[in-house]
Write a protein that holds these residues in place. Sequence first.
Motif, PDB file in Angstrom:
ATOM      1  N   LYS A  42      15.020  34.969  15.217  1.00  0.00           N
ATOM      2  CA  LYS A  42      16.465  34.749  15.106  1.00  0.00           C
ATOM      3  C   LYS A  42      17.158  35.026  16.432  1.00  0.00           C
ATOM      4  O   LYS A  42      16.854  36.006  17.107  1.00  0.00           O
ATOM      5  CB  LYS A  42      17.055  35.657  14.038  1.00  0.00           C
ATOM      6  CG  LYS A  42      16.460  35.467  12.665  1.00  0.00           C
ATOM      7  CD  LYS A  42      16.988  36.533  11.719  1.00  0.00           C
ATOM      8  CE  LYS A  42      16.110  36.615  10.505  1.00  0.00           C
ATOM      9  NZ  LYS A  42      16.220  37.875   9.819  1.00  0.00           N
ATOM     10  N   MET A  43      18.105  34.173  16.767  1.00  0.00           N
ATOM     11  CA  MET A  43      18.898  34.361  17.983  1.00  0.00           C
ATOM     12  C   MET A  43      19.915  35.481  17.765  1.00  0.00           C
ATOM     13  O   MET A  43      20.423  35.664  16.657  1.00  0.00           O
ATOM     14  CB  MET A  43      19.623  33.073  18.351  1.00  0.00           C
ATOM     15  CG  MET A  43      18.684  31.907  18.631  1.00  0.00           C
ATOM     16  SD  MET A  43      17.611  32.214  20.031  1.00  0.00           S
ATOM     17  CE  MET A  43      18.759  32.101  21.347  1.00  0.00           C
ATOM     18  N   PHE A  68      13.000  40.418  28.935  1.00  0.00           N
ATOM     19  CA  PHE A  68      11.647  39.910  28.750  1.00  0.00           C
ATOM     20  C   PHE A  68      11.659  38.425  28.423  1.00  0.00           C
ATOM     21  O   PHE A  68      12.569  37.927  27.781  1.00  0.00           O
ATOM     22  CB  PHE A  68      10.954  40.619  27.580  1.00  0.00           C
ATOM     23  CG  PHE A  68      10.604  42.040  27.837  1.00  0.00           C
ATOM     24  CD1 PHE A  68       9.468  42.368  28.556  1.00  0.00           C
ATOM     25  CD2 PHE A  68      11.401  43.065  27.357  1.00  0.00           C
ATOM     26  CE1 PHE A  68       9.137  43.680  28.793  1.00  0.00           C
ATOM     27  CE2 PHE A  68      11.076  44.378  27.585  1.00  0.00           C
ATOM     28  CZ  PHE A  68       9.948  44.693  28.303  1.00  0.00           C
ATOM     29  N   GLY A  69      10.584  37.750  28.822  1.00  0.00           N
ATOM     30  CA  GLY A  69      10.277  36.414  28.344  1.00  0.00           C
ATOM     31  C   GLY A  69       9.015  36.515  27.518  1.00  0.00           C
ATOM     32  O   GLY A  69       8.051  37.159  27.926  1.00  0.00           O
ATOM     33  N   VAL A 125      17.217  38.871  21.222  1.00  0.00           N
ATOM     34  CA  VAL A 125      16.814  37.521  21.621  1.00  0.00           C
ATOM     35  C   VAL A 125      18.068  36.719  21.965  1.00  0.00           C
ATOM     36  O   VAL A 125      18.995  36.612  21.157  1.00  0.00           O
ATOM     37  CB  VAL A 125      16.003  36.830  20.505  1.00  0.00           C
ATOM     38  CG1 VAL A 125      15.661  35.406  20.890  1.00  0.00           C
ATOM     39  CG2 VAL A 125      14.756  37.627  20.202  1.00  0.00           C
ATOM     40  N   ARG A 126      18.103  36.143  23.170  1.00  0.00           N
ATOM     41  CA  ARG A 126      19.281  35.417  23.644  1.00  0.00           C
ATOM     42  C   ARG A 126      19.017  33.951  23.965  1.00  0.00           C
ATOM     43  O   ARG A 126      19.943  33.171  24.096  1.00  0.00           O
ATOM     44  CB  ARG A 126      19.834  36.083  24.906  1.00  0.00           C
ATOM     45  CG  ARG A 126      20.310  37.487  24.720  1.00  0.00           C
ATOM     46  CD  ARG A 126      21.610  37.524  23.992  1.00  0.00           C
ATOM     47  NE  ARG A 126      22.142  38.880  24.001  1.00  0.00           N
ATOM     48  CZ  ARG A 126      23.031  39.315  23.156  1.00  0.00           C
ATOM     49  NH1 ARG A 126      23.501  38.528  22.217  1.00  0.00           N
ATOM     50  NH2 ARG A 126      23.451  40.550  23.225  1.00  0.00           N
ATOM     51  N   GLY A 165      13.787  34.232  25.495  1.00  0.00           N
ATOM     52  CA  GLY A 165      14.279  35.209  26.451  1.00  0.00           C
ATOM     53  C   GLY A 165      15.043  36.273  25.704  1.00  0.00           C
ATOM     54  O   GLY A 165      15.855  35.952  24.815  1.00  0.00           O
ATOM     55  N   ALA A 166      14.792  37.525  26.025  1.00  0.00           N
ATOM     56  CA  ALA A 166      15.433  38.625  25.308  1.00  0.00           C
ATOM     57  C   ALA A 166      15.844  39.705  26.289  1.00  0.00           C
ATOM     58  O   ALA A 166      15.092  40.049  27.190  1.00  0.00           O
ATOM     59  CB  ALA A 166      14.482  39.201  24.270  1.00  0.00           C
ATOM     60  N   GLU A 167      17.050  40.222  26.110  1.00  0.00           N
ATOM     61  CA  GLU A 167      17.476  41.332  26.953  1.00  0.00           C
ATOM     62  C   GLU A 167      17.045  42.642  26.322  1.00  0.00           C
ATOM     63  O   GLU A 167      16.833  42.725  25.109  1.00  0.00           O
ATOM     64  CB  GLU A 167      18.982  41.300  27.175  1.00  0.00           C
ATOM     65  CG  GLU A 167      19.808  41.606  25.972  1.00  0.00           C
ATOM     66  CD  GLU A 167      21.296  41.493  26.248  1.00  0.00           C
ATOM     67  OE1 GLU A 167      22.038  42.321  25.687  1.00  0.00           O
ATOM     68  OE2 GLU A 167      21.713  40.606  26.986  1.00  0.00           O
TER      69      GLU A 167
END
Length: 193
Positions: A132-133, A122-123, A154-155, A167-169
Amino acid sequence: MKVMQLLHKGKVYNGCVSYAGSDLMEVSFEEPSTIIGGDSVICFNFQERVQMRVLQVSWSKLVLVPADSEVFKIQAQRDTNYDMYRDEDVSFSSYKLNTYGTINDDFKTTAVRYCSLSRLGFGFEVNDFSVKMNHVYDTMIICDDEAIHPKIIVRYAHIQERTIRYGAEIHAISPSDLNKLRYYIITQQFREN
């Protein structure tokens, strides 16, 4: 309406196509079937033969998408190959979203706007630096009348003029939520066209 036959596990079902587009087909039929969401079917008549996958099932109709559709490549990441993030020659098609939801971390809930989705994840946009990353978040995403609850990691973060785009996987998602998400994506793309 044109007549279409569906071959599923050796049985042929007769139906009528109520809508046929490049990425979506709706087939109505009168007899009940054993077809379930995600199954592969072959649709044929005297003019064409095409491999499709079932996206949505109701008593009298099926919503089908092409078997090689990018929407079926969206899933939870098992073993992430981080080389694909670095390779600039590799591109994946993405779907535009304009829906709202939340990300939850312990007792803090943050409202976000989900703006895109691809097989990578997702964005989303939010005006908050506290995301937090490399952290796992529980989420709630509104898909029309339903809500889904995947877990994301979150990446990526990009500071824009008015918001921060993350951006998150997809870390984990239930099969029923994944099917709701796929159906929501396809119907949103259909409404835009």
